[in-house]
Every structure is written in structure tokens, then in C-alpha cells.
Write a protein that holds these residues in place. Structure first.
Motif, short mmCIF file in Angstrom:
data_model
loop_
_atom_site.label_atom_id
_atom_site.label_comp_id
_atom_site.label_asym_id
_atom_site.label_seq_id
_atom_site.Cartn_x
_atom_site.Cartn_y
_atom_site.Cartn_z
N ASN A 82 29.81 40.31 40.55
CA ASN A 82 28.44 40.82 40.63
C ASN A 82 27.49 39.73 40.12
O ASN A 82 27.39 39.49 38.93
N ASN A 84 24.21 39.53 40.64
CA ASN A 84 22.86 39.98 40.28
C ASN A 84 22.74 40.04 38.78
O ASN A 84 23.73 40.26 38.08
N HIS A 86 22.62 41.75 35.63
CA HIS A 86 23.02 43.11 35.29
C HIS A 86 23.60 43.12 33.89
O HIS A 86 23.68 42.08 33.23
N HIS A 87 24.01 44.28 33.43
CA HIS A 87 24.44 44.45 32.05
C HIS A 87 25.82 45.10 32.02
O HIS A 87 26.37 45.45 33.06
N ASP A 99 29.91 47.81 34.74
CA ASP A 99 28.57 47.30 35.09
C ASP A 99 27.48 48.32 34.81
O ASP A 99 27.67 49.52 34.98
N GLU A 101 23.55 48.55 36.12
CA GLU A 101 22.60 47.87 37.00
C GLU A 101 21.32 47.55 36.24
O GLU A 101 20.97 48.20 35.25
N ASN A 102 20.66 46.52 36.70
CA ASN A 102 19.52 45.99 35.97
C ASN A 102 18.42 47.02 35.74
O ASN A 102 17.80 47.05 34.67
#
Ligand code: MN
Ligand code: MN
Ligand code: ZN
Ligand code: ZN
Lengths: 132, 132
Positions: A82, A84, A86-87, A99, A101-102
Motif C-alpha cells: 500500500n 498511499n 496511510h496508517h 492498515d 486509510e488516511n
DNA sequence: CAAGTAGTTTAGAACGATTTTAAAGTAAAA
DNA sequence: TTTTACTTTAAAATCGTTCTAAACTACTTG
């Protein structure tokens, strides 16, 4: 865009080995994995590859932005498909990463970036532990 | 409270070696360091200690909450004497870490913790890079 | 296409961080 | 004081990763 093009676009020669890895990693599914995990997947797919080549490829893929490497205090490097921003949730007991998502995180107040530096990405890690 | 008491309080025997390390680490100054950094400090203080003992102590200190270990994708473990919940700037080029106090960050929106888990701490990492 | 060349793969050796081993030493308990 | 459990240590072992150098392959140039 097929994987051959993806590799060319980031300046990597689409060798047989890189294509095998790209076919596994760049399928749009987000996953966290180690070099050894990947070698097992390569073997399961009926191929085989030197561990040195796997590390070479992962490093190239990471430096070209095709994958990321996760900050982790485990002694084995963990990679992430991933790419992108993200956290993560991290279960420290098991090492499992999930994950976030942002847009599920909202940072209201951020400190001033030190003089002479630029912000190069923010990562939030939420450590979790199993309820007893 | 002196270091001997601090060790006793967390259930560790105050051995000579642990006291030497406690004297270096538990002086109230926040620092990020590796096992090797610590061994150098021990040597500079006129003492010496087996690297195995240093690793043993760091693991015990960490498990007892006297120090923390930083999440880092470098291959050498990094420890932290700041045991309060706090955050970091990271210069990925150099590996330098800078503390961000907890109140300098405000998380407005957080995702729901997965079913069956508890929140066990939130860490924000702000990657920074030198301006060109 | 036919070289040439620059980049890539590989097995195996080397490396660096960390852990294990097992024996000697020390702190706390009885 | 004696016993017991825990700790330290040097050295060996382990583990993830990188290096080496030789064989191989993708791309370039003619
Ligand atoms: Mn690490
Ligand atoms: Mn490592
Ligand atoms: Zn991820
Ligand atoms: Zn810190």
C-alpha cells in the motif's frame, strides 16, 4: 498498464525475476510481508529465486516507490504494497499490522517542522492489544 | 527516589551492572541510543560490560517500562529514555530522531479500534528531509 | 540482426546485530 | 550461614541482510 510498463516507467528493466515479483506484489491487493514471506509465495507459484535477488528487487522496488517499507522494531524488514499515505494498527504481541486509510485519521494540530527541513510524510501508529 | 529503589520498584535486582546503566540512562535527560552507544558511554564512565549484559539489561528495562524501544526500520535497535507518550520527527537520510511532546500533536479523528482489542498507545512519526 | 556494454542474477561467503550457551559469580531468601 | 534463584560473561551460534565475483541477459549501437 501491465507490470512490464510499470517497471519501465520507474526505470527498472523488466527482467524475468522482477516480473515474477511484480506479478505477486502489484496486483492491487494491499499486504504486509517479509522477504521470506515473498520467497514462499514465489516458490508456491512454481518459481524460485535467490534470496539475494529478492532483497535486491525489494530494495529497488522500494527506492522506485513501487512498495514501501514499514517502520518496525522487529528485526526482520516488513514491506507494504500500500503505497498511499496511510496508517497502521499494530498488535505488538503478534506483530500483526492492519492498515488505516488516511481519511480515517485527522491530525488537528501538528508541531512546526524543524528549521531547514520539509515535511516528508506523517504516519500514525496505533498500538493495540488483545482484550483479556 | 534513587536508582536502586527504582530498580527494586519494578522488580529488578539492583546489580552492579544494572546500577551502572541506570546511572547513565535514568538521569532525566531524554535520549535515543543503541546498545553500542550505551556501551561506549559505559566505557567512557570508566566501567566495562559484556555486550550480552547490555542487551539483557536493555530488554529488562524495556519490559519493565524504564525505557522504550523506538519503531525503526534501521537494522540496529534504538532505545528511548523518554517513557512518556510522545512522538518523533525522523530524518530518514540520517536516522536522526527528534522528540515531539504529546501536547504538540492533536489527533482530531481516530479510527475505531478493531473488535476485541484495546488502544495501547498512539505514536505519530513525522518524516522530514533536509531542504535543498 | 551482431556485437558491445551495462545492468542483473546467483551461490556462497561475509557481515553485523542479537541471542544462546554454559560456567562462574552474586543477591536475596531461608 | 547456607541455599536458592537470578545474573553476568566470553565465546559460539544464529539470523537477517549484504557482498563478491562469475555467469547471464536486456538494451544499445552500428
Ligand atoms: Mn528494526
Ligand atoms: Mn535486520
Ligand atoms: Zn500498510
Ligand atoms: Zn523519543
Amino acid at each position: 498498464m501491465d507490470n512490464k510498463e510499470k517497471l519501465r516507467k520507474v526505470g527498472l528493466r523488466p527482467t524475468k525475476q522482477r516480473m515474477i515479483i511484480a506479478d505477486i506484489l502489484l496486483d492491487g491487493i494491499n499486504r504486509h510481508f517479509t522477504a521470506e514471506n515473498l520467497q514462499n509465495e514465489i516458490n508456491s507459484s512454481g518459481n524460485s529465486m535467490s534470496i539475494a535477488t529478492i532483497y535486491n528487487c525489494l530494495k529497488k522496488f522500494r527506492n522506485c516507490g513501487l512498495i514501501k517499507q514499514v517502520e518496525s522494531s522487529k528485526d526482520t524488514a516488513i514491506f507494504d504494497t500500500n503505497i498511499n499515505q496511510h496508517h497502521h494498527f499494530l498488535d505488538e504481541e503478534t506483530g500483526e499490522l492492519i492498515d488505516i486509510e488516511n481519511d480515517e485519521v485527522n491530525l488537528h494540530k501538528l508541531p512546526k517542522i524543524p528549521q531547514g527541513y520539509l515535511n516528508n510524510g506523517v504516519e500514525v501508529l496505533i498500538k493495540i492489544k488483545k482484550q483479556i
